[in-house]
Design a protein around this motif. Sequence first.
Motif, PDB file in Angstrom:
ATOM      1  N   LYS A   1       0.842  -1.158  -0.052  1.00 49.57           N
ATOM      2  CA  LYS A   1       0.102  -0.019   0.003  1.00 49.57           C
ATOM      3  C   LYS A   1       0.744   1.294  -0.036  1.00 49.57           C
ATOM      4  O   LYS A   1       0.624   2.429  -0.516  1.00 49.57           O
ATOM      5  CB  LYS A   1      -0.948  -0.215   1.144  1.00 49.57           C
ATOM      6  N   ARG A   2       1.920   1.053   0.468  1.00 52.56           N
ATOM      7  CA  ARG A   2       3.123   2.282   0.702  1.00 52.56           C
ATOM      8  C   ARG A   2       4.189   2.255  -0.169  1.00 52.56           C
ATOM      9  O   ARG A   2       5.266   2.632   0.105  1.00 52.56           O
ATOM     10  CB  ARG A   2       3.543   2.478   2.293  1.00 52.56           C
ATOM     11  N   LYS A   3       3.682   1.655  -1.263  1.00 50.29           N
ATOM     12  CA  LYS A   3       4.896   1.267  -2.432  1.00 50.29           C
ATOM     13  C   LYS A   3       5.505   2.523  -2.808  1.00 50.29           C
ATOM     14  O   LYS A   3       7.105   2.469  -2.897  1.00 50.29           O
ATOM     15  CB  LYS A   3       4.395   0.744  -3.559  1.00 50.29           C
ATOM     16  N   GLY A   4       5.016   3.753  -3.201  1.00 52.36           N
ATOM     17  CA  GLY A   4       5.857   4.748  -3.560  1.00 52.36           C
ATOM     18  C   GLY A   4       6.211   5.882  -2.496  1.00 52.36           C
ATOM     19  O   GLY A   4       6.607   6.836  -2.672  1.00 52.36           O
ATOM     20  N   ALA A   5       5.984   5.421  -1.275  1.00 53.76           N
ATOM     21  CA  ALA A   5       6.421   6.469  -0.025  1.00 53.76           C
ATOM     22  C   ALA A   5       7.868   6.511   0.070  1.00 53.76           C
ATOM     23  O   ALA A   5       8.382   5.607  -0.108  1.00 53.76           O
ATOM     24  CB  ALA A   5       5.499   6.079   1.000  1.00 53.76           C
ATOM     25  N   ASP A   6       8.043   7.423   0.510  1.00 55.35           N
ATOM     26  CA  ASP A   6       9.646   7.624   0.936  1.00 55.35           C
ATOM     27  C   ASP A   6       9.799   6.965   2.374  1.00 55.35           C
ATOM     28  O   ASP A   6       8.805   6.932   3.121  1.00 55.35           O
ATOM     29  CB  ASP A   6       9.964   9.164   1.072  1.00 55.35           C
ATOM     30  N   ILE A   7      11.056   6.703   2.850  1.00 56.01           N
ATOM     31  CA  ILE A   7      11.278   5.948   4.068  1.00 56.01           C
ATOM     32  C   ILE A   7      10.976   6.970   5.276  1.00 56.01           C
ATOM     33  O   ILE A   7      10.609   6.662   6.254  1.00 56.01           O
ATOM     34  CB  ILE A   7      12.684   5.540   4.082  1.00 56.01           C
TER      35      ILE A   7
END
Length: 61
Positions: free
Chosen positions: A42-48
């Motif tokens: 779900k958070r594939k494109g999110a930054d660390i």
Amino acid sequence: MKFGLQSWANDPFGLVAMLGLVFSCGLPAWSIVRWVFNWIEKRKGADIAEIAAEVRKELGQ
């Protein structure tokens, strides 16, 4: 040896019972792994940094 499960292996119904026991013991771990993989997907494109901030928010820190 403590629970006497060796005698279960001599009977076909005992083997089915042992496999059912193994399946039921592994089911909670499987569900946790699936939850983690879905959460990550779900958070594939999110930054660390965004992910770390979200984890901190959910943990209440």
